[in-house]
Design a protein around this motif. Sequence first.
Motif, PDB file in Angstrom:
ATOM      1  N   HIS A 156      -4.622   9.049  11.033  1.00 56.69           N
ATOM      2  CA  HIS A 156      -5.554   8.517  10.036  1.00 56.69           C
ATOM      3  C   HIS A 156      -5.030   7.209   9.451  1.00 56.69           C
ATOM      4  O   HIS A 156      -5.806   6.262   9.238  1.00 56.69           O
ATOM      5  CB  HIS A 156      -5.778   9.542   8.925  1.00 56.69           C
ATOM      6  N   LEU A 157      -3.716   7.137   9.190  1.00 59.14           N
ATOM      7  CA  LEU A 157      -3.148   5.906   8.647  1.00 59.14           C
ATOM      8  C   LEU A 157      -3.286   4.766   9.655  1.00 59.14           C
ATOM      9  O   LEU A 157      -3.645   3.641   9.287  1.00 59.14           O
ATOM     10  CB  LEU A 157      -1.679   6.115   8.274  1.00 59.14           C
ATOM     11  N   ILE A 205      -6.033  -0.372  11.140  1.00 59.44           N
ATOM     12  CA  ILE A 205      -6.873  -1.139  12.058  1.00 59.44           C
ATOM     13  C   ILE A 205      -8.145  -1.591  11.356  1.00 59.44           C
ATOM     14  O   ILE A 205      -8.553  -2.755  11.435  1.00 59.44           O
ATOM     15  CB  ILE A 205      -7.213  -0.298  13.307  1.00 59.44           C
ATOM     16  N   TRP A 206      -8.797  -0.658  10.637  1.00 61.81           N
ATOM     17  CA  TRP A 206     -10.018  -0.996   9.902  1.00 61.81           C
ATOM     18  C   TRP A 206      -9.740  -2.026   8.811  1.00 61.81           C
ATOM     19  O   TRP A 206     -10.499  -2.991   8.647  1.00 61.81           O
ATOM     20  CB  TRP A 206     -10.602   0.280   9.282  1.00 61.81           C
ATOM     21  N   LEU A 207      -8.646  -1.852   8.076  1.00 60.68           N
ATOM     22  CA  LEU A 207      -8.315  -2.759   6.980  1.00 60.68           C
ATOM     23  C   LEU A 207      -8.134  -4.180   7.488  1.00 60.68           C
ATOM     24  O   LEU A 207      -8.688  -5.139   6.910  1.00 60.68           O
ATOM     25  CB  LEU A 207      -7.038  -2.283   6.279  1.00 60.68           C
ATOM     26  N   ILE A 208      -7.383  -4.345   8.542  1.00 65.60           N
ATOM     27  CA  ILE A 208      -7.109  -5.685   9.062  1.00 65.60           C
ATOM     28  C   ILE A 208      -8.354  -6.293   9.698  1.00 65.60           C
ATOM     29  O   ILE A 208      -8.645  -7.481   9.523  1.00 65.60           O
ATOM     30  CB  ILE A 208      -5.922  -5.632  10.046  1.00 65.60           C
ATOM     31  N   VAL A 267       3.870   7.717  13.935  1.00 63.85           N
ATOM     32  CA  VAL A 267       2.600   8.037  14.582  1.00 63.85           C
ATOM     33  C   VAL A 267       1.578   6.939  14.300  1.00 63.85           C
ATOM     34  O   VAL A 267       0.823   6.525  15.196  1.00 63.85           O
ATOM     35  CB  VAL A 267       2.074   9.403  14.091  1.00 63.85           C
ATOM     36  N   ALA A 268       1.540   6.451  13.054  1.00 64.34           N
ATOM     37  CA  ALA A 268       0.587   5.403  12.688  1.00 64.34           C
ATOM     38  C   ALA A 268       0.794   4.145  13.526  1.00 64.34           C
ATOM     39  O   ALA A 268      -0.168   3.527  13.990  1.00 64.34           O
ATOM     40  CB  ALA A 268       0.716   5.073  11.207  1.00 64.34           C
ATOM     41  N   ILE A 277       0.850  -1.186   0.000  1.00 73.46           N
ATOM     42  CA  ILE A 277       0.000   0.000   0.000  1.00 73.46           C
ATOM     43  C   ILE A 277       0.887   1.237   0.000  1.00 73.46           C
ATOM     44  O   ILE A 277       1.755   1.383   0.866  1.00 73.46           O
ATOM     45  CB  ILE A 277      -0.937   0.009   1.220  1.00 73.46           C
ATOM     46  N   VAL A 278       0.685   2.099  -0.984  1.00 75.66           N
ATOM     47  CA  VAL A 278       1.400   3.365  -1.071  1.00 75.66           C
ATOM     48  C   VAL A 278       0.465   4.473  -0.599  1.00 75.66           C
ATOM     49  O   VAL A 278      -0.615   4.660  -1.168  1.00 75.66           O
ATOM     50  CB  VAL A 278       1.867   3.634  -2.510  1.00 75.66           C
ATOM     51  N   VAL A 279       0.858   5.164   0.440  1.00 74.61           N
ATOM     52  CA  VAL A 279       0.058   6.261   0.978  1.00 74.61           C
ATOM     53  C   VAL A 279       0.411   7.541   0.223  1.00 74.61           C
ATOM     54  O   VAL A 279       1.580   7.927   0.158  1.00 74.61           O
ATOM     55  CB  VAL A 279       0.315   6.441   2.485  1.00 74.61           C
ATOM     56  N   ASP A 280      -0.597   8.177  -0.344  1.00 70.90           N
ATOM     57  CA  ASP A 280      -0.385   9.425  -1.084  1.00 70.90           C
ATOM     58  C   ASP A 280      -1.057  10.558  -0.317  1.00 70.90           C
ATOM     59  O   ASP A 280      -2.273  10.692  -0.325  1.00 70.90           O
ATOM     60  CB  ASP A 280      -0.977   9.301  -2.487  1.00 70.90           C
ATOM     61  N   TRP A 281      -0.233  11.369   0.353  1.00 67.93           N
ATOM     62  CA  TRP A 281      -0.782  12.507   1.117  1.00 67.93           C
ATOM     63  C   TRP A 281      -0.294  13.832   0.526  1.00 67.93           C
ATOM     64  O   TRP A 281       0.021  14.781   1.197  1.00 67.93           O
ATOM     65  CB  TRP A 281      -0.428  12.376   2.602  1.00 67.93           C
TER      66      TRP A 281
END
Length: 272
Positions: free
Chosen positions: A104-105, A110-113, A137-138, A79-83
């Motif tokens: 947020h990440l 947590i939601w994804l898993i 932080v994530a 997963i590539v995070v684009d911010w």
Amino acid sequence: MPDGKGEPHLVDLHAPVERQNPTNPQVIVNGNANTIWNSNYNGNRQLKVIVHGWNSDGNSDLNPAITAAFLATVDANVIVVDWRSLANSLYTIAANGVPSVGQHLGNFLIWLINTGGGNWNNVHLVGFSLGAHVVGVAGRQAGGWPMRVTGKFYDTFLYNALNGNSGTYVECIHTDGGLLGINDPICNANFYPNGGNNPQPGCWISTCSHSRAHQLFASTVYTNHLVGRLCTNFNQATNNQCSGSTLNMGNGILGKQGNGLYGLSTGANWPY
């Protein structure tokens, strides 16, 4: 290699493994479970998450380089995070937004898993520049559950930085100390290639040493060839005079463990 009938076949054991959508990304939307089911996400695979830094986006050099390295060596979700909207603001604005992006990440993971399946022991977060602090932080937002967190190049501006509480094993790669980065040993294992300072071998401008961190990391995912030696103190690390026990820098091994400061030498050109 014999088949099921005992007939021999010539097999290339070094042939590249085909992956699903290795270059065309699929978007997963936080809170929308259908975007998981309609993607190639597989909770049984390792999960690699890559986060860019300031003045960059999801297409910046480090993302395809590290994505390709992971997909060439392990069957993983990447997963590539684009911010980019925030990352391309003034540096102070982008830096002040890092804690929010990281939170947020963490919540997204947590939601994804919980929704799509997965195991925190299979999670590896990788961040570069301000992205190193985003993954820090994530990881803390996710309770320190990620198995591994790798940060490359650290900005002096942040108060909410990457640290050893961000995952089970947290690794720092320092390549630009004395200019745009810091050499503080803020992780479990801290690597100082060529003393960890600017300039790195083969670099003539400051951004080269800055980028060398993610280049070194991508190279080690392929070959795992850069070996650090444990230092007895910070001065040894920054002068590349370490001679203690060994620990390989970088790579994508999930169960990797280690503590302390490590020095090593690299070449000036790929694969370093």
